[in-house]
Write an enzyme that holds these catalytic residues in place. Structure first.
Site, PDB file in Angstrom:
ATOM      1  N   CYS A   1       0.783  -1.194   0.099  1.00  0.00           N
ATOM      2  CA  CYS A   1       0.102  -0.031   0.092  1.00  0.00           C
ATOM      3  C   CYS A   1       0.906   1.317  -0.011  1.00  0.00           C
ATOM      4  CB  CYS A   1      -0.888   0.014   1.113  1.00  0.00           C
ATOM      5  SG  CYS A   1      -1.817  -1.620   1.300  1.00  0.00           S
ATOM      6  N   GLN A   2       1.823   1.207   0.612  1.00  0.00           N
ATOM      7  CA  GLN A   2       2.750   2.218   0.893  1.00  0.00           C
ATOM      8  C   GLN A   2       3.741   2.565  -0.425  1.00  0.00           C
ATOM      9  OE1 GLN A   2       2.864   4.920   3.314  1.00  0.00           O
ATOM     10  NE2 GLN A   2       4.563   5.906   1.947  1.00  0.00           N
TER      11      GLN A   2
END
Length: 167
Positions: free
Chosen positions: A59-60
């Site tokens: 996600c990051q």
């Protein structure tokens, strides 16, 4: 319940939780508030993006940064707001926005899906209590695009390029 599909009306009563912020100090905590998505999305074009978790590797590194980088392109295609949801609480989602240098008045909003369990009711659930990785485009209350990534750790149909191609 089956996930929302293209042509479906966005449901009434969808409420996320968020902690609005004015500065990028990740240690400052605002008060969580309800965000009535059903009302806020009316008359707008919204990209709703779900991620398994704030600060998680995929996600990051893979999912969020392209949305931040291509916000002007999304706006140019008429997008009024990008709402990123995860099962994390409102404070974690707020801190995630701050750490990624997204100002509090940006068109990208970071919200918690823990209160309404939207993903379990209307979208694609993830593993256990985590949200799935998916994206929807809602235009004036109608779903115009909806798709989920099914292979863990990959961002394809829920990524910004796939969404831009459908706008």
């Amino acid at each position: 319940m089956a996930p929302l599909q293209v042509g479906d009306k966005f449901p009434d009563g969808v409420v996320f939780t968020w902690a609005p912020y004015a500065d990028l100090d990740a240690t400052a905590c605002g008060r969580p508030e309800d965000f009535n998505a059903s009302e806020a999305f009316k008359g707008k074009k919204v990209v709703l993006v779900s991620v398994p978790g704030a600060f998680t590797p995929g996600c990051q590194a893979l999912h969020l940064p392209p949305y931040i980088q291509k916000l002007d392109e999304l706006s140019g295609k008429g997008v009024d707001m990008v709402v990123v949801i995860a099962s994390n609480d409102a404070w974690v989602m707020s801190a995630w926005g701050k750490v990624n240098q997204v100002s509090g008045d940006s068109k990208i909003k970071f919200m918690s899906d823990t209160k309404t369990f939207f993903s379990k009711s209307y979208a694609w659930s993830g593993m256990g209590d985590r949200n799935g990785r998916w994206a929807m485009v809602i235009d004036d209350g109608v779903v115009k695009y909806a798709d989920a990534d099914t292979k863990p750790g990959t961002v394809t149909v829920s990524g910004v390029d796939a969404v831009l191609a459908k706008l």
